[in-house]
Design a protein around this motif. Structure first.
Motif, mmCIF file in Angstrom:
data_model
loop_
_atom_site.group_PDB
_atom_site.id
_atom_site.type_symbol
_atom_site.label_atom_id
_atom_site.label_comp_id
_atom_site.label_asym_id
_atom_site.label_seq_id
_atom_site.Cartn_x
_atom_site.Cartn_y
_atom_site.Cartn_z
ATOM 1 N N SER A 184 25.142 -35.943 -3.737
ATOM 2 C CA SER A 184 26.058 -34.972 -4.552
ATOM 3 C C SER A 184 26.254 -33.667 -3.848
ATOM 4 N N PRO A 185 27.390 -32.864 -4.027
ATOM 5 C CA PRO A 185 27.537 -31.933 -3.583
ATOM 6 C C PRO A 185 26.802 -30.603 -4.272
ATOM 7 N N THR A 186 26.256 -29.708 -3.393
ATOM 8 C CA THR A 186 25.419 -28.729 -4.020
ATOM 9 C C THR A 186 26.183 -27.718 -4.704
ATOM 10 N N PRO A 206 37.639 -29.641 -2.884
ATOM 11 C CA PRO A 206 36.503 -28.865 -2.144
ATOM 12 C C PRO A 206 36.997 -27.498 -2.754
ATOM 13 N N PRO A 207 35.750 -26.647 -2.758
ATOM 14 C CA PRO A 207 35.973 -25.219 -3.329
ATOM 15 C C PRO A 207 37.067 -24.410 -2.754
ATOM 16 N N TYR A 208 37.412 -24.494 -1.409
ATOM 17 C CA TYR A 208 38.313 -23.695 -0.627
ATOM 18 C C TYR A 208 39.643 -23.993 -1.285
ATOM 19 N N LEU A 209 39.997 -25.228 -1.926
ATOM 20 C CA LEU A 209 41.266 -25.504 -2.614
ATOM 21 C C LEU A 209 41.457 -24.956 -4.088
ATOM 22 N N THR A 266 25.355 -42.550 -12.193
ATOM 23 C CA THR A 266 25.067 -41.371 -10.855
ATOM 24 C C THR A 266 26.534 -40.564 -10.884
ATOM 25 N N ARG A 267 27.765 -40.956 -11.220
ATOM 26 C CA ARG A 267 28.668 -40.221 -11.120
ATOM 27 C C ARG A 267 28.772 -39.324 -12.370
ATOM 28 N N ILE A 268 28.294 -39.653 -13.518
ATOM 29 C CA ILE A 268 28.194 -38.811 -14.743
ATOM 30 C C ILE A 268 27.221 -37.709 -14.503
ATOM 31 N N ALA A 269 26.106 -38.216 -13.982
ATOM 32 C CA ALA A 269 25.124 -37.080 -13.631
ATOM 33 C C ALA A 269 25.533 -36.166 -12.486
ATOM 34 N N GLN A 270 26.268 -36.467 -11.427
ATOM 35 C CA GLN A 270 26.765 -35.601 -10.573
ATOM 36 C C GLN A 270 27.719 -34.559 -11.082
ATOM 37 N N LEU A 271 28.639 -35.127 -11.985
ATOM 38 C CA LEU A 271 29.588 -34.319 -12.775
ATOM 39 C C LEU A 271 28.754 -33.093 -13.769
ATOM 40 N N THR A 272 27.876 -33.777 -14.655
ATOM 41 C CA THR A 272 27.478 -32.823 -15.398
ATOM 42 C C THR A 272 26.369 -31.741 -14.689
ATOM 43 N N ALA A 273 25.872 -32.070 -13.221
ATOM 44 C CA ALA A 273 25.283 -31.217 -12.654
ATOM 45 C C ALA A 273 25.979 -30.213 -11.889
ATOM 46 N N SER A 274 27.175 -30.330 -11.987
ATOM 47 C CA SER A 274 28.100 -29.324 -11.197
ATOM 48 C C SER A 274 29.026 -28.647 -12.248
ATOM 49 N N PRO A 275 28.578 -28.117 -13.325
ATOM 50 C CA PRO A 275 29.371 -27.666 -14.410
ATOM 51 C C PRO A 275 30.628 -26.514 -14.038
ATOM 52 N N GLU A 276 30.256 -25.772 -12.983
ATOM 53 C CA GLU A 276 31.216 -24.701 -12.452
ATOM 54 C C GLU A 276 32.374 -25.235 -11.655
ATOM 55 N N ALA A 277 32.451 -26.794 -11.232
ATOM 56 C CA ALA A 277 33.024 -27.176 -10.329
ATOM 57 C C ALA A 277 34.605 -27.689 -11.087
ATOM 58 N N LEU A 278 35.601 -27.336 -10.556
ATOM 59 C CA LEU A 278 36.916 -27.703 -10.837
ATOM 60 C C LEU A 278 37.133 -29.164 -10.802
ATOM 61 N N THR A 301 28.666 -17.710 -2.165
ATOM 62 C CA THR A 301 27.790 -18.433 -1.070
ATOM 63 C C THR A 301 27.570 -19.701 -1.367
ATOM 64 N N GLU A 302 27.282 -20.242 -2.233
ATOM 65 C CA GLU A 302 26.722 -21.464 -2.733
ATOM 66 C C GLU A 302 28.110 -22.403 -2.589
ATOM 67 N N ALA A 303 29.216 -22.080 -3.033
ATOM 68 C CA ALA A 303 30.461 -22.835 -2.874
ATOM 69 C C ALA A 303 30.982 -22.761 -1.465
ATOM 70 N N ASP A 304 30.596 -21.952 -0.553
ATOM 71 C CA ASP A 304 30.883 -21.890 0.994
ATOM 72 C C ASP A 304 30.006 -23.204 1.600
ATOM 73 N N HIS A 305 28.751 -23.372 1.268
ATOM 74 C CA HIS A 305 28.079 -24.452 1.482
ATOM 75 C C HIS A 305 28.728 -25.684 1.361
#
Length: 693
Positions: A15-17, A173-176, A65-77, A40-44
């Motif tokens: 999963s993405p960091t 991805p974060p840059y979008l 696994t997909r649910i765990a990846q989403l809930t582990a990344s609450p800041e992601a759009l 900085t973390e998003a740039d990774h």
């Protein structure tokens, strides 16, 4: 999956960091998400953008696994699907279930990018289901496209088993992130909670920004595969949304769900609302509040003065309206002019069960009492009968007695007012009752009172006594209708009286035999019924509830027993008998050389004697369905003559009874002694009346 897709999926199992939550606070969620996308973390994550799209791919990892990846990344759009191919923003995913205590998944996310984003329960089937399949363009074909038009021109997606799996959600991805949010709201100053955007616009933006990002970092070896190939899964998702293959993301809310509300409040307090230790922000808010309070004080003072003036004006207007309405109601309500016992009697009469009285008399009775005049009350009474399909006529004083609130007989010897003898079905040739209340209306409108003759006449009442079974049942039907008008359709008194007449209809042969044995039987039956109802009304004037009236008052068992056992002995008051004597035929010629001096009842100086036909002609008797009105009144003037001096007495030969002072008495001979020519003429006359009727 194709070989070129597999090549692009290298190292996609992790999963993405995503960075931990920033402890600073923001004006809205849009600012919060953009702030994270530049961290900085998003740039990774930008250095390995393919991982974001693969995080929700059902062909890569399991549901858990997909649910765990989403809930582990609450800041992601996260991009979801709205109505009509629109893209909606989701973020701050968490799983309120998935534990030993609560094993069912309960996915919660915030929707919206303003300061008041709402928390919803995300439907797992539409968001994470693996049932979405589509034939998608190849990665190489997407990369080869130089414009959005070329992408749209690729092979059309179509639903087909065995094709590539698609997710109901997708993570860019974060840059979008910043550009997508700007596209959703057009500017950073707008705060639209929904922030939906057409999938075609997002698709065009993704292709453009992916090429720009690749060109910007082409010389940096740390950015691997950052071009169009890194967003091919995102492109496939957007194309499928545009063409209707991805279902709408179902978001559910529940105001009573405590977990949902607590999560929304905690997220807002953690990232959006000002913290309690931010003294500088609190001071600025207090300054703004003071200015607002000062301005609002002045406005409130002015509004208070205006409100006082309006309130005073409204109170005066309300009082004027109340006075006017009260005056109008008093004018309409004549019941206040009646003695309370009259209203009490009508209220008790309206009882449905015979025990409890309603709050007020029946509406049908009040419509009569509240009429402006006697003539209008009479018209209202007739109209209510007509509504029951009854064309009635009643004695001169009946409507006046009801309008004046006189429902009880003056004495047991005089069955007037509300009585079965004062109202009957209208005869075909009787004068229309409308003519009379038109005269009354003219007198009351123009003369403000009735003429002395009209007034005297309106106070007198005549009685109608049945002499056949049909007449008895007709008067009973009309009497029951009168009781329903005065007490309402469901009142107990009318119901019990109606049951008596129904039982007589079932015992018709016995009742007819009793009437044949004694012509006064019909009058006796009506008198007994009317007397019991009159007693009930007398009680009703004095008691507060029908339950206080003796149950025996409306007990008709003795009357029914007398009919069933054929033991009825008709007994009528003397004054009643005198009222029932019929006047002699007015169409008969007086005998020459004699002038009869008659008393008030039509008899010669004394009582009249009843005479009977010992040998009636059977074919001349009234048949079922025939009415006496067909052969009486104006209809009897053309009957055959007897001996040139008088006419044949139709009452003696058709009803088998008459009186000894009848001017046609010479024709009172037994049927066997009627000459053949007279019998033939009378038979033809009778048949003609039946045919004409």
């Amino acid at each position: 999956m194709s070989s070129d897709e597999s090549a692009a999926d290298t190292n996609n199992s992790t999963s993405p960091t995503v960075p931990a939550a920033d402890e600073s606070h923001f004006e809205n969620w849009r600012s919060k998400l953009i702030n994270w996308s530049k961290s900085t973390e998003a740039d990774h994550g930008n250095k390995n953008p393919l991982h974001f799209a693969k995080a929700t791919d059902p062909s890569v990892s399991s549901l858990e696994t997909r649910i765990a990846q989403l809930t582990a990344s609450p800041e992601a759009l996260v991009l979801g699907v709205g109505d009509d191919g629109k893209i909606i923003p989701l973020h701050s995913f968490t799983n309120a279930g998935g534990t030993i205590v609560n094993p069912s998944n309960k996915i919660i996310a915030l929707s919206g990018i303003s300061h008041d984003a709402k928390a919803f329960i995300v439907d797992v089937a539409t968001a994470f289901g693996d049932h979405i399949r589509a034939r998608a363009p190849k990665i190489a074909d997407i990369i080869a496209c130089n414009s959005i038009e070329e992408v749209n021109a690729l092979e059309s997606l179509r639903s087909d088993a065995g094709c590539a799996h698609l997710s109901g959600l997708c993570i860019p991805p974060p840059y979008l992130v910043e550009d997508i949010l700007l596209l959703m709201n057009n500017s950073l100053d707008e705060e639209m909670a929904g922030a939906e955007v057409d999938s075609s616009k997002v698709l065009e933006l993704v292709l453009t920004k992916a090429r720009e990002f690749e060109a910007e970092h082409q010389n940096d070896v740390t950015y691997q595969g950052t071009g169009v190939e890194s967003v091919t899964d995102l492109v496939r998702f957007l194309l499928s949304v545009k063409r209707g293959f991805v279902p709408k993301t179902v978001l559910q809310t529940d105001a009573d769900d405590e977990v949902l509300q607590i999560y929304q409040q905690s997220q807002h307090q953690k990232y959006i609302l000002p913290p309690l230790n931010d003294a500088n922000r609190i001071r600025k808010l207090e300054e703004r509040l003071n200015v607002f309070q000062s301005q609002s004080t002045q406005v409130n003072f002015a509004l208070g003065k205006i409100s006082e003036v309006l309130q005073t004006s409204n109170e005066l207007s309300s009082k004027r309206i109340e006075i006017s309405e009260s005056k109008m109601e008093k004018e309409k309500d004549r019941t206040s002019k009646y003695h309370p016992s009259v209203i009490n009697a009508l209220t008790n009469l309206a009882s449905i069960d015979g025990f409890e009285a309603p709050e007020a008399p029946a509406d049908s009775a009040l419509r009569i009492l509240n009429c402006e005049s006697h003539s209008k009350a009479e018209l209202e009474l007739v109209s209510q009968f007509k509504a029951m399909r009854l064309n009635v006529t009643f004695s001169q004083g009946t409507s006046k007695a009801i309008y004046d609130g006189k429902f009880v007989w003056s004495s047991p010897e005089s069955p007037t007012c509300v009585s079965p003898f004062t109202i009957e079905l209208a005869k075909p040739n009787s004068k229309s009752i409308h003519d009379r209340h038109m005269i009354l209306s003219t007198l009351e409108t123009h003369g403000k009172s009735m003429t002395p003759a009209e007034a005297e006449k309106s106070l007198k009442q005549s009685l109608t006594v049945p002499e056949s079974f049909h007449e008895l049942m007709d008067q009973g039907r009309v009497y029951v209708a009168l009781l329903k008008i005065l007490g309402g359709n469901e009142n107990d008194v009318a119901h019990k009286v109606e049951e008596v007449f129904k039982s007589m209809d079932m015992n018709r042969s016995k009742v007819e035999a009793l009437i044949a044995r004694n012509v006064e039987t019909g009058g006796h039956i009506l008198y007994q019924i009317g007397l019991k109802v009159n007693n009930y009304l007398e009680y009703s004037h004095a008691v507060a509830s029908p339950s206080e009236i003796p149950r025996s008052t409306l007990n008709f068992s003795s009357l029914r027993e007398a009919i069933d056992s054929f033991t009825m002995i008709p007994i009528l008051p003397t004054t009643f008998k005198q009222l029932t004597n019929e006047p002699a035929d007015t169409d008969a010629e007086p005998k020459p050389g004699r002038k009869k001096k008659r008393n008030g009842n039509g008899a010669e100086g004394g009582k009249r004697k009843l005479v009977r036909n010992p040998e009636p002609v059977e074919e001349w008797q009234l048949k079922d369905g025939e009415k006496w009105e067909w052969f009486s009144g104006e209809n009897c003037k053309d009957r055959p003559t007897w001996n040139g001096k008088c006419k044949m007495c139709h009452k003696f030969h058709m009803k088998d009874i008459c009186f000894d002072d009848c001017p046609n008495g010479e024709s009172h001979v037994p049927g066997s002694k009627v000459p053949a020519d007279k019998k033939k003429a009378f038979t033809a006359w009778r048949a003609g009346k039946v045919q004409n009727s």
